[in-house]
Each structure stands twice: as structure tokens, then as C-alpha cells.
Scaffold this motif. Sequence first.
Motif, PDB file in Angstrom:
ATOM      1  N   GLU A 110      72.389 -15.662  94.002  1.00  0.00           N
ATOM      2  CA  GLU A 110      72.156 -14.436  93.226  1.00  0.00           C
ATOM      3  C   GLU A 110      71.665 -13.305  94.123  1.00  0.00           C
ATOM      4  O   GLU A 110      72.077 -12.154  93.976  1.00  0.00           O
ATOM      5  CB  GLU A 110      71.149 -14.696  92.107  1.00  0.00           C
ATOM      6  CG  GLU A 110      70.896 -13.487  91.232  1.00  0.00           C
ATOM      7  CD  GLU A 110      70.379 -13.826  89.856  1.00  0.00           C
ATOM      8  OE1 GLU A 110      70.094 -12.886  89.091  1.00  0.00           O
ATOM      9  OE2 GLU A 110      70.265 -15.020  89.525  1.00  0.00           O
ATOM     10  N   SER A 111      70.784 -13.617  95.066  1.00  0.00           N
ATOM     11  CA  SER A 111      70.289 -12.611  95.997  1.00  0.00           C
ATOM     12  C   SER A 111      71.441 -12.029  96.814  1.00  0.00           C
ATOM     13  O   SER A 111      71.515 -10.805  97.019  1.00  0.00           O
ATOM     14  CB  SER A 111      69.239 -13.229  96.921  1.00  0.00           C
ATOM     15  OG  SER A 111      68.776 -12.303  97.870  1.00  0.00           O
ATOM     16  N   THR A 112      72.360 -12.879  97.261  1.00  0.00           N
ATOM     17  CA  THR A 112      73.504 -12.411  98.045  1.00  0.00           C
ATOM     18  C   THR A 112      74.419 -11.527  97.212  1.00  0.00           C
ATOM     19  O   THR A 112      74.919 -10.496  97.691  1.00  0.00           O
ATOM     20  CB  THR A 112      74.298 -13.610  98.604  1.00  0.00           C
ATOM     21  OG1 THR A 112      73.418 -14.478  99.314  1.00  0.00           O
ATOM     22  CG2 THR A 112      75.403 -13.144  99.540  1.00  0.00           C
ATOM     23  N   VAL A 113      74.643 -11.900  95.956  1.00  0.00           N
ATOM     24  CA  VAL A 113      75.487 -11.091  95.069  1.00  0.00           C
ATOM     25  C   VAL A 113      74.840  -9.732  94.805  1.00  0.00           C
ATOM     26  O   VAL A 113      75.521  -8.694  94.774  1.00  0.00           O
ATOM     27  CB  VAL A 113      75.758 -11.840  93.748  1.00  0.00           C
ATOM     28  CG1 VAL A 113      76.468 -10.933  92.741  1.00  0.00           C
ATOM     29  CG2 VAL A 113      76.605 -13.086  94.003  1.00  0.00           C
ATOM     30  N   LEU A 114      73.521  -9.703  94.627  1.00  0.00           N
ATOM     31  CA  LEU A 114      72.829  -8.426  94.436  1.00  0.00           C
ATOM     32  C   LEU A 114      72.983  -7.531  95.669  1.00  0.00           C
ATOM     33  O   LEU A 114      73.139  -6.307  95.551  1.00  0.00           O
ATOM     34  CB  LEU A 114      71.348  -8.665  94.147  1.00  0.00           C
ATOM     35  CG  LEU A 114      71.031  -9.277  92.775  1.00  0.00           C
ATOM     36  CD1 LEU A 114      69.543  -9.602  92.668  1.00  0.00           C
ATOM     37  CD2 LEU A 114      71.443  -8.335  91.650  1.00  0.00           C
ATOM     38  N   LEU A 115      72.939  -8.131  96.857  1.00  0.00           N
ATOM     39  CA  LEU A 115      73.174  -7.359  98.078  1.00  0.00           C
ATOM     40  C   LEU A 115      74.599  -6.822  98.100  1.00  0.00           C
ATOM     41  O   LEU A 115      74.830  -5.646  98.459  1.00  0.00           O
ATOM     42  CB  LEU A 115      72.914  -8.230  99.310  1.00  0.00           C
ATOM     43  CG  LEU A 115      73.287  -7.621 100.663  1.00  0.00           C
ATOM     44  CD1 LEU A 115      72.523  -6.319 100.906  1.00  0.00           C
ATOM     45  CD2 LEU A 115      73.028  -8.619 101.790  1.00  0.00           C
ATOM     46  N   ALA A 116      75.567  -7.648  97.720  1.00  0.00           N
ATOM     47  CA  ALA A 116      76.965  -7.202  97.696  1.00  0.00           C
ATOM     48  C   ALA A 116      77.148  -6.047  96.701  1.00  0.00           C
ATOM     49  O   ALA A 116      77.896  -5.097  96.971  1.00  0.00           O
ATOM     50  CB  ALA A 116      77.874  -8.369  97.323  1.00  0.00           C
ATOM     51  N   MET A 117      76.454  -6.107  95.572  1.00  0.00           N
ATOM     52  CA  MET A 117      76.535  -5.022  94.592  1.00  0.00           C
ATOM     53  C   MET A 117      75.919  -3.740  95.140  1.00  0.00           C
ATOM     54  O   MET A 117      76.399  -2.633  94.854  1.00  0.00           O
ATOM     55  CB  MET A 117      75.840  -5.449  93.297  1.00  0.00           C
ATOM     56  CG  MET A 117      76.531  -6.599  92.583  1.00  0.00           C
ATOM     57  SD  MET A 117      75.609  -7.208  91.160  1.00  0.00           S
ATOM     58  CE  MET A 117      76.007  -5.954  89.940  1.00  0.00           C
ATOM     59  N   ALA A 118      74.847  -3.866  95.932  1.00  0.00           N
ATOM     60  CA  ALA A 118      74.248  -2.686  96.565  1.00  0.00           C
ATOM     61  C   ALA A 118      75.218  -2.059  97.561  1.00  0.00           C
ATOM     62  O   ALA A 118      75.348  -0.824  97.635  1.00  0.00           O
ATOM     63  CB  ALA A 118      72.942  -3.071  97.256  1.00  0.00           C
ATOM     64  N   VAL A 119      75.909  -2.902  98.331  1.00  0.00           N
ATOM     65  CA  VAL A 119      76.913  -2.398  99.271  1.00  0.00           C
ATOM     66  C   VAL A 119      78.054  -1.724  98.516  1.00  0.00           C
ATOM     67  O   VAL A 119      78.567  -0.665  98.933  1.00  0.00           O
ATOM     68  CB  VAL A 119      77.434  -3.540 100.164  1.00  0.00           C
ATOM     69  CG1 VAL A 119      78.601  -3.057 101.031  1.00  0.00           C
ATOM     70  CG2 VAL A 119      76.319  -4.100 101.036  1.00  0.00           C
ATOM     71  N   ASP A 120      78.449  -2.315  97.385  1.00  0.00           N
ATOM     72  CA  ASP A 120      79.491  -1.718  96.547  1.00  0.00           C
ATOM     73  C   ASP A 120      79.089  -0.319  96.102  1.00  0.00           C
ATOM     74  O   ASP A 120      79.883   0.628  96.155  1.00  0.00           O
ATOM     75  CB  ASP A 120      79.744  -2.619  95.340  1.00  0.00           C
ATOM     76  CG  ASP A 120      80.686  -1.983  94.334  1.00  0.00           C
ATOM     77  OD1 ASP A 120      81.894  -1.874  94.641  1.00  0.00           O
ATOM     78  OD2 ASP A 120      80.223  -1.595  93.234  1.00  0.00           O
ATOM     79  N   ARG A 121      77.836  -0.146  95.657  1.00  0.00           N
ATOM     80  CA  ARG A 121      77.340   1.179  95.238  1.00  0.00           C
ATOM     81  C   ARG A 121      77.309   2.135  96.429  1.00  0.00           C
ATOM     82  O   ARG A 121      77.646   3.319  96.287  1.00  0.00           O
ATOM     83  CB  ARG A 121      75.954   1.054  94.622  1.00  0.00           C
ATOM     84  CG  ARG A 121      75.859   0.360  93.289  1.00  0.00           C
ATOM     85  CD  ARG A 121      76.630   1.087  92.184  1.00  0.00           C
ATOM     86  NE  ARG A 121      78.049   0.728  92.202  1.00  0.00           N
ATOM     87  CZ  ARG A 121      79.031   1.536  91.816  1.00  0.00           C
ATOM     88  NH1 ARG A 121      78.736   2.767  91.420  1.00  0.00           N
ATOM     89  NH2 ARG A 121      80.281   1.151  91.844  1.00  0.00           N
ATOM     90  N   TYR A 122      76.893   1.647  97.591  1.00  0.00           N
ATOM     91  CA  TYR A 122      76.833   2.496  98.786  1.00  0.00           C
ATOM     92  C   TYR A 122      78.226   3.010  99.156  1.00  0.00           C
ATOM     93  O   TYR A 122      78.418   4.214  99.398  1.00  0.00           O
ATOM     94  CB  TYR A 122      76.229   1.721  99.958  1.00  0.00           C
ATOM     95  CG  TYR A 122      76.471   2.368 101.291  1.00  0.00           C
ATOM     96  CD1 TYR A 122      75.764   3.510 101.667  1.00  0.00           C
ATOM     97  CD2 TYR A 122      77.426   1.861 102.178  1.00  0.00           C
ATOM     98  CE1 TYR A 122      76.001   4.125 102.892  1.00  0.00           C
ATOM     99  CE2 TYR A 122      77.657   2.468 103.394  1.00  0.00           C
ATOM    100  CZ  TYR A 122      76.943   3.600 103.746  1.00  0.00           C
ATOM    101  OH  TYR A 122      77.191   4.209 104.956  1.00  0.00           O
ATOM    102  N   VAL A 123      79.208   2.114  99.195  1.00  0.00           N
ATOM    103  CA  VAL A 123      80.562   2.526  99.567  1.00  0.00           C
ATOM    104  C   VAL A 123      81.137   3.472  98.520  1.00  0.00           C
ATOM    105  O   VAL A 123      81.776   4.479  98.852  1.00  0.00           O
ATOM    106  CB  VAL A 123      81.469   1.286  99.749  1.00  0.00           C
ATOM    107  CG1 VAL A 123      82.910   1.712 100.015  1.00  0.00           C
ATOM    108  CG2 VAL A 123      80.967   0.414 100.884  1.00  0.00           C
ATOM    109  N   ALA A 124      80.892   3.174  97.224  1.00  0.00           N
ATOM    110  CA  ALA A 124      81.436   4.011  96.152  1.00  0.00           C
ATOM    111  C   ALA A 124      80.875   5.432  96.199  1.00  0.00           C
ATOM    112  O   ALA A 124      81.578   6.396  95.879  1.00  0.00           O
ATOM    113  CB  ALA A 124      81.140   3.378  94.799  1.00  0.00           C
ATOM    114  N   ILE A 125      79.610   5.589  96.601  1.00  0.00           N
ATOM    115  CA  ILE A 125      78.971   6.906  96.601  1.00  0.00           C
ATOM    116  C   ILE A 125      79.138   7.621  97.932  1.00  0.00           C
ATOM    117  O   ILE A 125      79.430   8.824  97.977  1.00  0.00           O
ATOM    118  CB  ILE A 125      77.470   6.763  96.248  1.00  0.00           C
ATOM    119  CG1 ILE A 125      77.322   6.308  94.787  1.00  0.00           C
ATOM    120  CG2 ILE A 125      76.718   8.068  96.474  1.00  0.00           C
ATOM    121  CD1 ILE A 125      75.907   5.947  94.392  1.00  0.00           C
ATOM    122  N   CYS A 126      78.965   6.903  99.023  1.00  0.00           N
ATOM    123  CA  CYS A 126      78.992   7.533 100.357  1.00  0.00           C
ATOM    124  C   CYS A 126      80.395   7.606 100.960  1.00  0.00           C
ATOM    125  O   CYS A 126      80.671   8.485 101.790  1.00  0.00           O
ATOM    126  CB  CYS A 126      78.054   6.791 101.299  1.00  0.00           C
ATOM    127  SG  CYS A 126      76.329   6.781 100.746  1.00  0.00           S
TER     128      CYS A 126
END
Length: 310
Positions: A110-126
Motif C-alpha cells: 500500500e505504501s508503494t502504491v501511494l508513492l506511485a499515485m504521488a508520482v502520477d499526480r506530479y507527472v500530471a501537473i508538472c
Amino acid sequence: SNSSDDLSPSFILASIPGLEAAQAWMAIPLCSAYVLAVTGNGAVLLVVRSEPSLHAPMYFFLCMLAAIDLALATATVPRILSFYWFGSREIGFGACLLQMFLIHTLSAVESTVLLAMAVDRYVAICHPLRHAAILTNAATAKIGLLAVARGVLFFLPLPLLLLPLPFCGSRVLSHSFCLHQDVMNLACANTTPSVVYGLTAILLVMGLDAVLICLSYVLILKAVLRLAAWRERLKVFSTCIAHICVVLAFYVPLIGLSVVHRFGKDLAPLVHIIMGNVYILVPAVLNPIIYGVRTKQIQRRILSLIHVSG
């Protein structure tokens, strides 16, 4: 303890001193929370599976979270309820190690998936123009497999390190389920390798993930602040609110449980039991509610399913 007990020990799940007679009633809110977790996460899986417009990385990550929360709750809550309702306090050594492995491994996934979701948000915004090329459905599936492999590889040694240890003293646990720190403290032998490895695994998985999630949001915040209009800033950052809430729902109980284990030896047993149940159930109950409230596509699909069934 006799020698046969040492070869095949069992453990006693924690009860609340003085409230043993009321445990059947105390199990009702626990059972209600479990039903909510199963219903909410099951609904998320059903909605994403049945709605082609939701077949995108963000929602696949949400499905992974839902599946993890279902597995984690199911690995613990039914056993707790059997204790509260039927008085079955004893858990075998093998069953305890298996439950412990599942809890720690699923938490790492779950911790790894939460990190992947954070990266997803970073790429989508930046880097919005590169988002579709970087986070494809195939890449999302590989990330899911990597998360599972990472959890298994880091936390499989935990039960293996406990397997040869003798347990010749008290076998009463601090929680209503098995955790590595709890079981390890009952061993009557040198547990230094287990202590060192357990701490290292936690820091390299949950600790590292938390640092990288914070870093991703620092970069997101810098990108958002470069936008001219406040309304545009709020609109962009609002896409991260659900994920931030889910991260807090996971890490706050995790940190709280770690603090209780480290500094709470003199606390009442009720505190240990409550913190353990919060750690297991709060993310599973809150995650589908958070994303159901914040995601209009999921809201509409769930309401349409309720309307059809009605």
C-alpha cells in the motif's frame, strides 16, 4: 512450558482487562467497520471494472488500494471477531506468522502504491503533455507487480527470523492480531537480528516512500505557485486533495502504532488494542469514502448502480 509447547508454540490474543464480558458488544462497531470496508472497497472495484471511461492509471491505482485494504482487513478482522464472539483467544504459531507476514507485506504494498499515485499526480501537473506516454496502462500494471514483489522481498524475512526462536515465557500479545514487534518481544532469546532487520525494512520501505511522497508534493507546490491566478492554483491543487487525505489515513495510524510500541509500554492495554484496530481499519473504511466524495465519475457510477438496483 514443556518441550512440545516450545516446538509448536501458540499465542494468546489480547483482551481488555475487566471488559471481557462486554467484548461481544464491543465487536459490533468492529464488525460494522469491516462491513463498511468490504462494501466500499468492493464498490470501487466494481465501478472501475464496469466503467470503461475509468480504465486509466489513476483509477487502476485506486483499485490496487481497494484490493489491498480488502485483503488486509480480511486477514485480521474475522479472526478478531471469532475471539470477541466465540472466545477463541489462542492462535497457532504458524497462523500467527502468516498473519504477521500478510499485515506487514500488504502495508508495504500500500505504501508503494501511494508513492506511485504521488508520482502520477506530479507527472500530471508538472509534465501534463508527457503524462499519457509515461503512465500507460502497461506501466501501471508493472508498478503493481513491482509493489507486490517489493513487499514480499522486504518482509518475508521477518517470520523467517522468528521461526527458530524459542518462546518460553508469556505468550500474551498486545493486540488482537499478530505484529512483528509484538511477537518478537515474547521471544526468550537474542532478537537483535530481528530488531535490526525489522527497523531497516520499515525505513527502506515506508520511511523512504514517505520522504519521496513529501518531495513530490514540494515539487507540485512549486509548480502550482508558478501559476498566475489563485483560482487556477486551487483548481490544479484540488486534484491532489483526495490523495493527500489517503496518505494521511495510512501514515498517521502507522506512526501512531509505532509510537505506542516504542514508548507506550506503560499505557493501558485498551490503547494498544484501539491503535491496532485503527491501523487496520481506518484506511480501509476511509479510502473509498474519500475517493467517492472527491471523484465525480465514481459518484455518478455508484449512484447509477444504486438507482438500477432500486
